[in-house]
Design an enzyme around this catalytic site. Structure first.
Site, PDB file in Angstrom:
ATOM      1  N   ASN A  88     -16.621  26.439 -24.514  1.00 40.99           N
ATOM      2  CA  ASN A  88     -17.372  25.462 -23.719  1.00 40.99           C
ATOM      3  C   ASN A  88     -17.160  25.663 -22.220  1.00 40.99           C
ATOM      4  O   ASN A  88     -16.042  25.946 -21.785  1.00 40.99           O
ATOM      5  CB  ASN A  88     -16.947  24.040 -24.095  1.00 40.99           C
ATOM      6  CG  ASN A  88     -17.233  23.719 -25.551  1.00 40.99           C
ATOM      7  OD1 ASN A  88     -18.227  24.174 -26.106  1.00 40.99           O
ATOM      8  ND2 ASN A  88     -16.343  22.966 -26.178  1.00 40.99           N
ATOM      9  N   GLU A 134     -18.807  21.761 -16.267  1.00 37.05           N
ATOM     10  CA  GLU A 134     -19.190  20.403 -16.688  1.00 37.05           C
ATOM     11  C   GLU A 134     -18.410  19.362 -15.887  1.00 37.05           C
ATOM     12  O   GLU A 134     -18.944  18.362 -15.428  1.00 37.05           O
ATOM     13  CB  GLU A 134     -18.926  20.212 -18.189  1.00 37.05           C
ATOM     14  CG  GLU A 134     -19.903  20.972 -19.070  1.00 37.05           C
ATOM     15  CD  GLU A 134     -19.486  20.995 -20.529  1.00 37.05           C
ATOM     16  OE1 GLU A 134     -18.854  20.024 -21.000  1.00 37.05           O
ATOM     17  OE2 GLU A 134     -19.778  21.998 -21.209  1.00 37.05           O
ATOM     18  N   GLN A 173      -7.605  -1.731   4.346  1.00 43.45           N
ATOM     19  CA  GLN A 173      -6.598  -0.963   3.613  1.00 43.45           C
ATOM     20  C   GLN A 173      -7.225  -0.283   2.380  1.00 43.45           C
ATOM     21  O   GLN A 173      -6.694   0.697   1.870  1.00 43.45           O
ATOM     22  CB  GLN A 173      -5.457  -1.896   3.191  1.00 43.45           C
ATOM     23  CG  GLN A 173      -4.360  -1.234   2.404  1.00 43.45           C
ATOM     24  CD  GLN A 173      -3.146  -2.133   2.264  1.00 43.45           C
ATOM     25  OE1 GLN A 173      -2.402  -2.378   3.204  1.00 43.45           O
ATOM     26  NE2 GLN A 173      -2.948  -2.659   1.064  1.00 43.45           N
ATOM     27  N   LYS A 180      -8.200   3.786   1.821  1.00 44.29           N
ATOM     28  CA  LYS A 180      -7.376   4.966   1.566  1.00 44.29           C
ATOM     29  C   LYS A 180      -7.581   5.596   0.198  1.00 44.29           C
ATOM     30  O   LYS A 180      -7.807   6.807   0.101  1.00 44.29           O
ATOM     31  CB  LYS A 180      -5.911   4.629   1.775  1.00 44.29           C
ATOM     32  CG  LYS A 180      -5.702   4.269   3.217  1.00 44.29           C
ATOM     33  CD  LYS A 180      -4.331   4.095   3.671  1.00 44.29           C
ATOM     34  CE  LYS A 180      -4.418   3.486   5.052  1.00 44.29           C
ATOM     35  NZ  LYS A 180      -5.173   2.189   5.062  1.00 44.29           N
ATOM     36  N   SER A 193     -12.930  24.234 -28.766  1.00 41.10           N
ATOM     37  CA  SER A 193     -13.079  22.949 -29.443  1.00 41.10           C
ATOM     38  C   SER A 193     -11.907  22.761 -30.397  1.00 41.10           C
ATOM     39  O   SER A 193     -11.425  23.720 -30.991  1.00 41.10           O
ATOM     40  CB  SER A 193     -14.398  22.935 -30.216  1.00 41.10           C
ATOM     41  OG  SER A 193     -14.323  22.029 -31.303  1.00 41.10           O
ATOM     42  N   ASN A 239      -2.303  -2.023  13.445  1.00 40.67           N
ATOM     43  CA  ASN A 239      -3.753  -1.801  13.435  1.00 40.67           C
ATOM     44  C   ASN A 239      -4.135  -0.490  14.131  1.00 40.67           C
ATOM     45  O   ASN A 239      -4.939   0.283  13.609  1.00 40.67           O
ATOM     46  CB  ASN A 239      -4.478  -2.980  14.095  1.00 40.67           C
ATOM     47  CG  ASN A 239      -4.250  -4.276  13.335  1.00 40.67           C
ATOM     48  OD1 ASN A 239      -3.619  -4.264  12.274  1.00 40.67           O
ATOM     49  ND2 ASN A 239      -4.744  -5.388  13.865  1.00 40.67           N
ATOM     50  N   SER A 241       0.827  -1.222   0.000  1.00 44.22           N
ATOM     51  CA  SER A 241       0.000   0.000   0.000  1.00 44.22           C
ATOM     52  C   SER A 241       0.857   1.267   0.000  1.00 44.22           C
ATOM     53  O   SER A 241       0.338   2.376  -0.004  1.00 44.22           O
ATOM     54  CB  SER A 241      -0.935  -0.002   1.211  1.00 44.22           C
ATOM     55  OG  SER A 241      -0.194  -0.130   2.412  1.00 44.22           O
ATOM     56  N   LYS A 286     -16.370  27.652 -30.886  1.00 40.57           N
ATOM     57  CA  LYS A 286     -16.852  27.136 -29.601  1.00 40.57           C
ATOM     58  C   LYS A 286     -16.132  27.724 -28.391  1.00 40.57           C
ATOM     59  O   LYS A 286     -14.945  27.953 -28.397  1.00 40.57           O
ATOM     60  CB  LYS A 286     -16.686  25.600 -29.555  1.00 40.57           C
ATOM     61  CG  LYS A 286     -17.626  24.832 -30.455  1.00 40.57           C
ATOM     62  CD  LYS A 286     -19.083  24.946 -30.059  1.00 40.57           C
ATOM     63  CE  LYS A 286     -19.444  24.233 -28.797  1.00 40.57           C
ATOM     64  NZ  LYS A 286     -19.561  22.801 -28.861  1.00 40.57           N
ATOM     65  N   THR A 336     -38.917  26.925 -12.292  1.00 43.95           N
ATOM     66  CA  THR A 336     -39.186  25.610 -11.712  1.00 43.95           C
ATOM     67  C   THR A 336     -39.521  24.730 -12.916  1.00 43.95           C
ATOM     68  O   THR A 336     -40.109  25.223 -13.901  1.00 43.95           O
ATOM     69  CB  THR A 336     -40.366  25.625 -10.718  1.00 43.95           C
ATOM     70  OG1 THR A 336     -41.538  26.048 -11.401  1.00 43.95           O
ATOM     71  CG2 THR A 336     -40.109  26.565  -9.537  1.00 43.95           C
ATOM     72  N   TYR A 395      -9.773  -5.561  12.845  1.00 45.60           N
ATOM     73  CA  TYR A 395      -8.994  -5.213  11.662  1.00 45.60           C
ATOM     74  C   TYR A 395      -8.892  -6.393  10.710  1.00 45.60           C
ATOM     75  O   TYR A 395      -8.550  -7.514  11.124  1.00 45.60           O
ATOM     76  CB  TYR A 395      -7.573  -4.738  12.029  1.00 45.60           C
ATOM     77  CG  TYR A 395      -6.819  -4.372  10.780  1.00 45.60           C
ATOM     78  CD1 TYR A 395      -6.948  -3.119  10.210  1.00 45.60           C
ATOM     79  CD2 TYR A 395      -6.049  -5.320  10.101  1.00 45.60           C
ATOM     80  CE1 TYR A 395      -6.328  -2.794   9.012  1.00 45.60           C
ATOM     81  CE2 TYR A 395      -5.423  -5.011   8.910  1.00 45.60           C
ATOM     82  CZ  TYR A 395      -5.574  -3.742   8.374  1.00 45.60           C
ATOM     83  OH  TYR A 395      -4.974  -3.442   7.180  1.00 45.60           O
TER      84      TYR A 395
HETATM   85  N1  ARG Z   1      -1.279  -1.044   5.339  1.00 45.68           N
HETATM   86  C1  ARG Z   1      -2.212  -1.481   6.294  1.00 45.68           C
HETATM   87  C2  ARG Z   1      -3.532  -0.715   6.130  1.00 45.68           C
HETATM   88  O1  ARG Z   1      -3.499   0.279   5.507  1.00 45.68           O
HETATM   89  C3  ARG Z   1      -1.693  -1.252   7.660  1.00 45.68           C
HETATM   90  C4  ARG Z   1      -2.239  -2.151   8.725  1.00 45.68           C
HETATM   91  C5  ARG Z   1      -1.739  -3.527   8.528  1.00 45.68           C
HETATM   92  N2  ARG Z   1      -2.120  -4.366   9.598  1.00 45.68           N
HETATM   93  C6  ARG Z   1      -2.011  -5.684   9.537  1.00 45.68           C
HETATM   94  N3  ARG Z   1      -2.405  -6.341  10.545  1.00 45.68           N
HETATM   95  N4  ARG Z   1      -1.596  -6.269   8.453  1.00 45.68           N
HETATM   96  O2  ARG Z   1      -4.566  -1.117   6.597  1.00 45.68           O
END
Ligand code: ARG
Length: 455
Positions: A284, A289, A321, A324, A276, A109, A22, A282, A154, A316
């Site tokens: 726009n 939009e 994850q 995000k 355009s 966690n 991640s 044009k 309206t 958890y």
């Molecule tokens: N990258 C993980 C997340 O965003 C962090 C927590 C990971 N925890 C675990 N027990 N693997 O959720």
């Protein structure tokens, strides 16, 4: 080499690494991660895990990592699973065994829950700031356009004359409620999870209140399972952002229509329009939009994460994850939407002559019906009488404001000479002199209140 691989006899598959890594998106939280770790280190030192000297080594090490990151001097490794592991790895590489004590009594966690809460809270503050800024732009716009009367619609049919300022302020008051929603999301985000450990609470008795104070949290979580497993504040944030996005989208829709040649009520500034590639004539309204289009993205992000969340048991799981990317994306995009929309409103030109030409005398039909009511006729009957006059005008190509008294009297003998005084746009607007109405006095009161609200 992984920090958790003691019980493993095999390395992660490369594809697995790529799949669960991640870092590409959670490195956005490096500042929150480091702040959280510094606060944790302080708490550990009070609990006797670090000596004074070790503590300052850790804190300095963490601060340097952030500095180096900001100066582009940090290189992550393919094995860095997420921002938490990456920071810890670098810290241990730099300061050795002392760094390896930082994760005492902590789990990723509670760590990740802390980081994301800090990040979301900060972002809600920024969103709130941009909402207030848009409100200020709307008040200024209302002051500038105070004397412009437009046909109010309206069903996209001309309904009644209103002040353009009244229209701008409608968004002001809607945003006032969005701020309450933001504030509620802040309150529900402002809870400190550190000390919850992986699920059961940390085995080290750290001073959680002191950590919360250091990190600027309003309170401390009261249940460790809730602390690591809940993401309601993410859902709420996505929901607030969706609400703001959808509402601005509705105004964007109006502006798109108003900037068409057929309406010609406004012209967006060149800086917020595009041309355009094929049709040289044009211009726009792409800015508005796109603002309208982004609302789909906000709802998509909300739906995406709500769908993830509904299947996850309440502790958890790695599914979390997936919170995000949608929340980062919605935060980034709503800030852009608010910023761009403010600039569009600030700079657009109002085409007063076109608006003036477009005002249809039928906009005053309700005023005529009200006139007969004031002369004693029940409203349901006066509504019918005026309906017949409208039908007559359509059939004989007449206009309400060019009819003579004798013509009016064919429909009701309650009409008297003063009926002809009704035909003024300004008069029609100022007759709506009720709290929240479109009269100039009422709109001036709205402006006054608005000023106080964004002071
Ligand atoms: N990258 C993980 C997340 O965003 C962090 C927590 C990971 N925890 C675990 N027990 N693997 O959720």
């Amino acid at each position: 080499m992984k920090m958790w691989d003691g019980r493993f006899s095999k390395q992660s598959d490369k594809l697995m690494e790529q799949f669960h890594n991640s870092l590409p998106f959670d490195k956005k939280m490096i500042e929150e991660d480091i702040d959280g770790s510094i606060a944790w280190a302080h708490a550990l030192s009070k609990a006797g895990v670090f000596s004074e000297k070790e503590l300052s080594l850790v804190v300095k090490g963490l601060e340097e990592i952030l500095d180096d990151y900001n100066n582009g001097k940090i290189s992550f490794l393919p094995g860095d699973e997420d921002i938490h592991m990456a920071v810890e790895r670098i810290l241990i590489e730099r300061i050795g065994e002392t760094g390896a004590r930082l994760h005492t009594g902590r789990s990723r966690n509670d760590q990740v829950a802390t980081d994301i809460r800090l990040y979301v809270k900060k972002s809600l503050g920024r969103i709130n700031f941009l909402v207030v800024n848009l409100q200020k732009v709307l008040v200024e716009r209302a002051k500038r356009d105070l004397d412009i009367i437009i046909p109010g619609f309206t069903h996209l049919q001309q309904a009644q004359p209103i002040l353009l300022a009244h229209y701008w302020l409608s968004l002001f008051f809607l945003l006032e409620r969005e701020k309450k929603r933001i504030n509620n999301a802040v309150t529900n985000t402002d809870i400190m999870p550190l000390g919850a450990g992986a699920i059961a609470g940390s085995g080290f008795n750290v001073d959680r209140t002191a950590i919360a104070r250091e990190l600027g949290f309003g309170s401390v979580s009261q249940n460790s399972i809730d602390a690591v497993g809940s993401r309601d504040f993410i859902l709420e944030t996505l929901s607030v952002i969706t609400s703001i996005g959808i509402h601005i989208s509705r105004y964007a829709e109006d502006l798109i229509i108003w900037s068409s040649r057929e309406f010609g009520f406004i012209e967006l500034d060149d800086a917020w329009s595009t041309g355009s590639s094929m049709m040289p004539q044009k211009k726009n309204p792409d800015s508005v939009e796109l603002i309208r289009g982004k609302s789909g993205r906000f709802l998509g992000n909300y739906t995406r994460f709500a769908t993830v969340l509904k299947g996850v048991g309440l502790t958890y799981y790695k599914d979390l994850q997936e919170d995000k990317e949608p929340v980062f994306d919605s935060i980034e995009q709503i800030c852009l939407v608010l910023d761009v929309f403010s600039r569009v409103i600030e700079t657009l030109a109002v085409k007063t002559e076109n608006i003036q030409k477009d005002l249809d005398p039928f906009l005053l039909a309700t005023d005529l019906a009200d006139y007969l009511v004031r002369k004693g006729m029940p409203f349901r009957m006066s509504h019918k009488v005026i309906g017949k006059i409208v039908a007559y005008c359509i059939e004989f190509s007449r206009q309400l404001d060019t009819m003579g008294l004798d013509e009016f009297r064919k429909f009701s003998d309650l009409f008297e000479n003063d009926v002809l005084e009704l035909f003024s746009w300004r008069g029609a607007v100022d007759r709506r002199n009720i709290e929240g109405g479109t009269s100039k006095e009422s709109v001036l009161n709205q402006i006054k209140l608005a000023h106080e609200l964004v002071k």
